[in-house]
Scaffold this motif. Structure first.
Motif, PDB file in Angstrom:
ATOM      1  N   LEU A  39       0.822  -1.206   0.000  1.00 18.21           N
ATOM      2  CA  LEU A  39       0.000   0.000   0.000  1.00 18.21           C
ATOM      3  C   LEU A  39       0.855   1.254   0.000  1.00 18.21           C
ATOM      4  O   LEU A  39       0.498   2.248  -0.629  1.00 18.21           O
ATOM      5  CB  LEU A  39      -0.924   0.024   1.229  1.00 18.21           C
ATOM      6  N   LEU A  40       1.970   1.215   0.703  1.00 20.12           N
ATOM      7  CA  LEU A  40       2.772   2.423   0.882  1.00 20.12           C
ATOM      8  C   LEU A  40       4.072   2.320   0.101  1.00 20.12           C
ATOM      9  O   LEU A  40       4.091   1.933  -1.048  1.00 20.12           O
ATOM     10  CB  LEU A  40       2.999   2.658   2.376  1.00 20.12           C
ATOM     11  N   GLU A  41       5.196   2.660   0.717  1.00 19.62           N
ATOM     12  CA  GLU A  41       6.460   2.761  -0.001  1.00 19.62           C
ATOM     13  C   GLU A  41       7.064   1.388  -0.300  1.00 19.62           C
ATOM     14  O   GLU A  41       7.086   0.518   0.575  1.00 19.62           O
ATOM     15  CB  GLU A  41       7.468   3.577   0.812  1.00 19.62           C
ATOM     16  N   PRO A  42       7.565   1.187  -1.512  1.00 14.00           N
ATOM     17  CA  PRO A  42       8.271  -0.062  -1.811  1.00 14.00           C
ATOM     18  C   PRO A  42       9.686  -0.026  -1.261  1.00 14.00           C
ATOM     19  O   PRO A  42      10.197   1.026  -0.870  1.00 14.00           O
ATOM     20  CB  PRO A  42       8.290  -0.080  -3.341  1.00 14.00           C
ATOM     21  N   HIS A  78      16.941   7.407   3.661  1.00 11.22           N
ATOM     22  CA  HIS A  78      15.982   6.433   3.176  1.00 11.22           C
ATOM     23  C   HIS A  78      14.629   7.100   2.931  1.00 11.22           C
ATOM     24  O   HIS A  78      14.068   7.731   3.805  1.00 11.22           O
ATOM     25  CB  HIS A  78      15.838   5.318   4.211  1.00 11.22           C
ATOM     26  N   ARG A  79      14.110   6.973   1.715  1.00  9.63           N
ATOM     27  CA  ARG A  79      12.802   7.493   1.303  1.00  9.63           C
ATOM     28  C   ARG A  79      12.730   9.018   1.296  1.00  9.63           C
ATOM     29  O   ARG A  79      11.645   9.584   1.227  1.00  9.63           O
ATOM     30  CB  ARG A  79      11.684   6.970   2.218  1.00  9.63           C
ATOM     31  N   MET A  80      13.864   9.728   1.360  1.00  7.47           N
ATOM     32  CA  MET A  80      13.761  11.175   1.512  1.00  7.47           C
ATOM     33  C   MET A  80      14.530  11.956   0.459  1.00  7.47           C
ATOM     34  O   MET A  80      14.826  13.118   0.643  1.00  7.47           O
ATOM     35  CB  MET A  80      14.215  11.587   2.921  1.00  7.47           C
ATOM     36  N   GLY A  81      14.856  11.344  -0.665  1.00  7.98           N
ATOM     37  CA  GLY A  81      15.392  12.154  -1.739  1.00  7.98           C
ATOM     38  C   GLY A  81      16.767  11.751  -2.215  1.00  7.98           C
ATOM     39  O   GLY A  81      17.533  11.104  -1.509  1.00  7.98           O
ATOM     40  N   GLU A  82      17.074  12.160  -3.453  1.00  4.70           N
ATOM     41  CA  GLU A  82      18.322  11.804  -4.111  1.00  4.70           C
ATOM     42  C   GLU A  82      19.143  13.059  -4.377  1.00  4.70           C
ATOM     43  O   GLU A  82      18.600  14.157  -4.508  1.00  4.70           O
ATOM     44  CB  GLU A  82      18.020  11.079  -5.427  1.00  4.70           C
ATOM     45  N   PHE A 572      -6.778   3.588   7.171  1.00  2.54           N
ATOM     46  CA  PHE A 572      -5.584   3.062   7.837  1.00  2.54           C
ATOM     47  C   PHE A 572      -4.653   2.397   6.820  1.00  2.54           C
ATOM     48  O   PHE A 572      -4.466   1.171   6.839  1.00  2.54           O
ATOM     49  CB  PHE A 572      -5.970   2.047   8.922  1.00  2.54           C
ATOM     50  N   PRO A 573      -4.038   3.166   5.926  1.00  2.00           N
ATOM     51  CA  PRO A 573      -3.175   2.549   4.912  1.00  2.00           C
ATOM     52  C   PRO A 573      -1.915   1.918   5.489  1.00  2.00           C
ATOM     53  O   PRO A 573      -1.316   1.045   4.863  1.00  2.00           O
ATOM     54  CB  PRO A 573      -2.823   3.721   3.990  1.00  2.00           C
ATOM     55  N   ASP A 574      -1.488   2.335   6.688  1.00  2.00           N
ATOM     56  CA  ASP A 574      -0.297   1.741   7.301  1.00  2.00           C
ATOM     57  C   ASP A 574      -0.580   0.372   7.894  1.00  2.00           C
ATOM     58  O   ASP A 574       0.350  -0.405   8.125  1.00  2.00           O
ATOM     59  CB  ASP A 574       0.245   2.652   8.408  1.00  2.00           C
ATOM     60  N   GLY A 626       4.630  -4.096   4.544  1.00  2.00           N
ATOM     61  CA  GLY A 626       4.429  -2.681   4.832  1.00  2.00           C
ATOM     62  C   GLY A 626       5.691  -1.904   4.546  1.00  2.00           C
ATOM     63  O   GLY A 626       6.595  -2.383   3.864  1.00  2.00           O
ATOM     64  N   ASP A 627       5.778  -0.684   5.068  1.00  2.00           N
ATOM     65  CA  ASP A 627       6.995   0.103   4.908  1.00  2.00           C
ATOM     66  C   ASP A 627       8.152  -0.600   5.619  1.00  2.00           C
ATOM     67  O   ASP A 627       8.068  -0.910   6.811  1.00  2.00           O
ATOM     68  CB  ASP A 627       6.817   1.500   5.506  1.00  2.00           C
TER      69      ASP A 627
END
Length: 751
Positions: A39-42, A78-82, A572-574, A626-627
């Protein structure tokens, strides 16, 4: 050939064939596992060395996206940008900023390769700690490489086929505001022409080599100190053009790290899940020290320090399993990481909760530095400034705010919390009155109260180990605050308003707005009913005793949603990886299946954990429920597949479950070895029949960290029928933290 020569030849051949069937640990790693988020981040197929600055992956939506947008030269968190984007091309019109379809992808921890469909350009990458090397193959013989920064800064020709750049990283934190910079220096392996152009918020470089050039390499260094330091990093780590040598060294490093744990038995898929999970446990924290110095975004200064400085730790996710795993495997590194947090406290005045590269990310709830520190200290990690760490933990608790996604000085709600023992909740539809409350994250009143109770219990244990009885009594009293939000007539945790009235109406499964955030954090009340890691015995009393608590825990895994999955997950996607109302996909659930050990029914833990691992963690693109959160979820897998887990960080024990493998060898500190031997183990034979620890029978389903810290052997006899007597005697239950014997804690004294 003599008979002896023939025998020798047969021996060599047999040894060769046997060796050919043995996989190096890194060969089991599948970075695509979980690459399509449920559902959320791969997850991302990150290529790096363990805990290192340069981390690279293809930028795309997820593993099923058939186009790559670019490659970063590193990621900032992690998950916050390149940072610093790169893409090869062939000079065709419109090639800049155009995603390209790809095929022939190879993903490993130490090497990445893909071929673009239209141009047939192959892109390969391999890392060192602070540097990376790309190798491009251009069938057209018209090589072009595009480079850019997109967050402001500069990118320019540095002469002699080299480039240099700066990218801005802006902190949004109220505690650590300001801008820091990332720097890059890179060189091409052949003469190139470099053209510069402005783009939105940054610069673009078009780098082209002579027609007919089929292979072009790009090696570069990253720094958070200066361009000069980036160039020095490159000279030290990649002094010569030898892509394959770098690749082989990176592979060797991963085999060294992953080889610390060796397993036998289990299926090929289970080995892949295990070693992929272990690989992900080395994504963070990240060592950003360069030549004995580092740039800290916590005071925006360059510091000289003989010890490594680590950043990027999302403690709300990682204190539960990742840090305890690294405490077991790498205690020296764990001490350096804790000392890094001490440095952050000295530099900013606050201990961070999410210590990302650019400062303290004001994220999630609680004071999770407390359980991490208490757990490490209880397990004998003392090589850090515990006095300063404790001062920062105490300041966070009594002077700082507990409001979700806020850090810094306390608010009027925190004063109420301190005086009344709970965070007051608002009634449905009631307007927020405090401007410090995050408009999206709300008060999360129940889960904040629970987090404070546990975190302050951990703080109390540290105070006791120092002989500070006043602090011990103060924080121990606050550790009881969870009881203020448990409604016994309903059998659930329950929000309470400022007048002491229970919030009505309230549905434990669905109340609280998006993500339950009025009352809970990312999960509903069914999860937070069990979020009392530090006093499970006290929680069972509130639930009406152990028998009622066991029935309630059974029902958690059976409880219907009471609505469509669409309606539930919209809110509740988490809460993914559902089994009844249990959510395998979010960190507050990780300890829950182990609670049966505390209820005298450990066979249910053995069955549940096996089922959860087999169901939700598979070697597929959907193999993460999940995440993953940079090791937060994967460490649960590593522990559980080995057959033990730290239910309550701060209490130095491990609870047993059902190991997946027949034999596990863990190479510990100072050459010590822990062996776990599972006899008669199989998919059906998942129940522990008997236990021996270091040759002595064990009637309990837990053991102390001190029992195995110097190595040892744990032997489990397995069978297909539960042994309902094992661990059923209350005298054999794992210690519940609020009443734990100090001898079990084995806390060291402070110098």
């Amino acid at each position: 050939m003599t008979i002896m020569e023939r025998i020798f030849a047969l021996f060599i051949t047999a040894a060769f064939l046997s060796a050919a069937t043995i996989h190096a640990q890194v060969d089991y790693v599948d970075p695509s596992m979980g690459g399509q988020g449920v559902l959320l981040e791969p997850t991302r197929p990150t290529v790096s060395l363990p805990n290192s600055m340069v981390r690279v992956y293809p930028v795309r939506k997820d593993q099923l996206d058939d186009q790559i947008h670019s490659f970063p030269l590193t990621i900032i968190s992690h998950r916050m940008g390149e940072l610093f984007w790169l893409m090869p091309g062939d000079g065709s019109s419109g090639a800049w900023n155009r995603p390209q379809a790809y095929d022939q992808e190879v993903e490993t921890p130490y090497y990445y390769s893909a071929r673009f469909d239209g141009s047939l350009i192959q892109t390969e990458f391999t890392p060192t700690a602070r540097c990376g090397c790309f190798r491009f193959t251009f069938p057209s013989g018209k090589p072009v490489v595009l480079l850019a920064n997109r967050q402001g800064g500069d990118f320019s020709n540095a002469g002699d086929n080299s480039v240099s750049g700066i990218e801005n990283i802006v902190s949004q934190s109220s505690v650590t505001p300001g801008t820091m910079h990332a720097y890059v220096y890179g060189e091409f392996s052949a003469p190139v022409k470099i053209e510069s152009a402005d783009i939105d918020n940054g610069k673009r470089l078009t780098v082209s080599a002579s027609d007919g050039q089929k292979v072009l390499e790009f090696r570069y260094g990253i720094s958070f100190i200066s361009i000069e330091q980036a160039e020095k990093n490159l000279q030290e780590e990649i002094p010569a053009w030898d892509f394959d040598k770098i690749k082989h060294a990176a592979k060797d490093r991963w085999n060294e790290v992953l080889g610390q744990i060796q397993v036998k038995g289990g299926t090929l898929d289970q080995k892949k899940v295990f070693y992929t999970s272990l690989y992900r446990c080395y994504e963070r924290m990240v060592n950003i020290t360069e030549d004995g110095q580092y740039y800290s975004a916590f005071d925006h200064q360059v510091h000289q320090d003989p010890r490594p400085f680590y950043v990027d730790n999302w403690l709300w996710d990682t204190y539960r399993a990742l840090e305890p795993l690294q405490t077991l495997l790498n205690p020296e590194m764990e001490a350096d990481k804790l000392q890094s947090f001490v440095r952050m406290y000295e530099q900013s005045g606050w201990l961070p909760t999410f210590s990302v590269l650019w400062g303290n990310h004001e994220c999630m709830t609680g004071n999770p530095i407390a359980p991490w520190t208490a757990d490490a200290w209880a397990k004998g990690i003392t090589n850090f400034d515990i006095a300063a760490a404790y001062a920062g933990i105490k300041k966070n608790s009594v002077e700082g705010t507990w409001l979700p996604w806020r850090r810094g000085p306390k608010s009027s709600l925190d004063d109420f919390f301190a005086g009344h023992g709970y965070m007051p909740a608002l009634h449905p539809g009631e307007k927020e009155t405090n401007d410090r409350v995050h408009p999206r994250e709300r008060r999360q009143a129940v889960s904040v109260t629970l987090a404070q109770s546990y975190d302050d219990w951990c703080t109390a244990q540290l105070a006791r180990s120092f002989g500070n009885d006043a602090d011990y009594q103060f924080f121990l009293k606050r550790a009881d605050d969870y009881k203020n939000v448990f409604r016994q007539d309903k059998g659930h945790v329950w929000p309470k308003d400022a007048d002491g009235n229970w919030i009505e109406p309230y549905d434990p499964g669905f109340s609280g707005g998006q993500g339950g955030r009025d009352y809970t954090t990312e999960n509903n009340g069914y999860t937070y009913d069990w979020d009392v890691q530090h006093d499970l015995a006290g929680l069972f009393e509130l639930m009406g005793g152990r028998t009622n608590a066991e029935a309630k825990l059974d029902q958690l895994f059976r409880e219907p949603l009471g609505m469509s999955k669409y309606d539930f997950w919209y809110k509740f996607p988490d809460a993914s990886g559902l089994v009844g109302q249990f959510s395998m996909g979010n960190e507050p659930s990780l300890h829950i299946p182990y609670i049966y050990n505390y209820l005298g029914a450990p066979w249910k833990t053995q069955s549940r954990v096996r089922m959860l691992i087999d169901t939700w963690f598979t070697d597929t693109t959907l193999g993460m429920p999940g995440d993953e959160d940079g090791g937060g979820m994967s460490a649960f897998v590593v522990f559980s597949m080995m057959g033990f887990y730290p239910v309550t960080p701060g209490v130095p024990i491990y609870d047993l479950c059902s190991p997946v493998f027949d034999r596990i060898t863990i190479h510990l500190h100072d050459g010590k070895t822990l062996k776990i031997i599972c006899r008669n183990n199989s998919k059906d034979n998942k129940y522990i029949q008997s236990i021996q620890l270091n040759g002595k029978p064990l009637g309990q389903v837990w053991f102390r960290h001190a029992d195995i810290a110097s190595g040892g052997t744990l032997e489990l006899q397995m069978g297909n029928t539960p042994n309902e007597k094992l661990g059923a005697d209350p005298a054999d239950f794992p210690p519940s933290a609020m009443t734990v014997n100090p001898a079990v804690l084995s806390l060291p004294a402070k110098d």
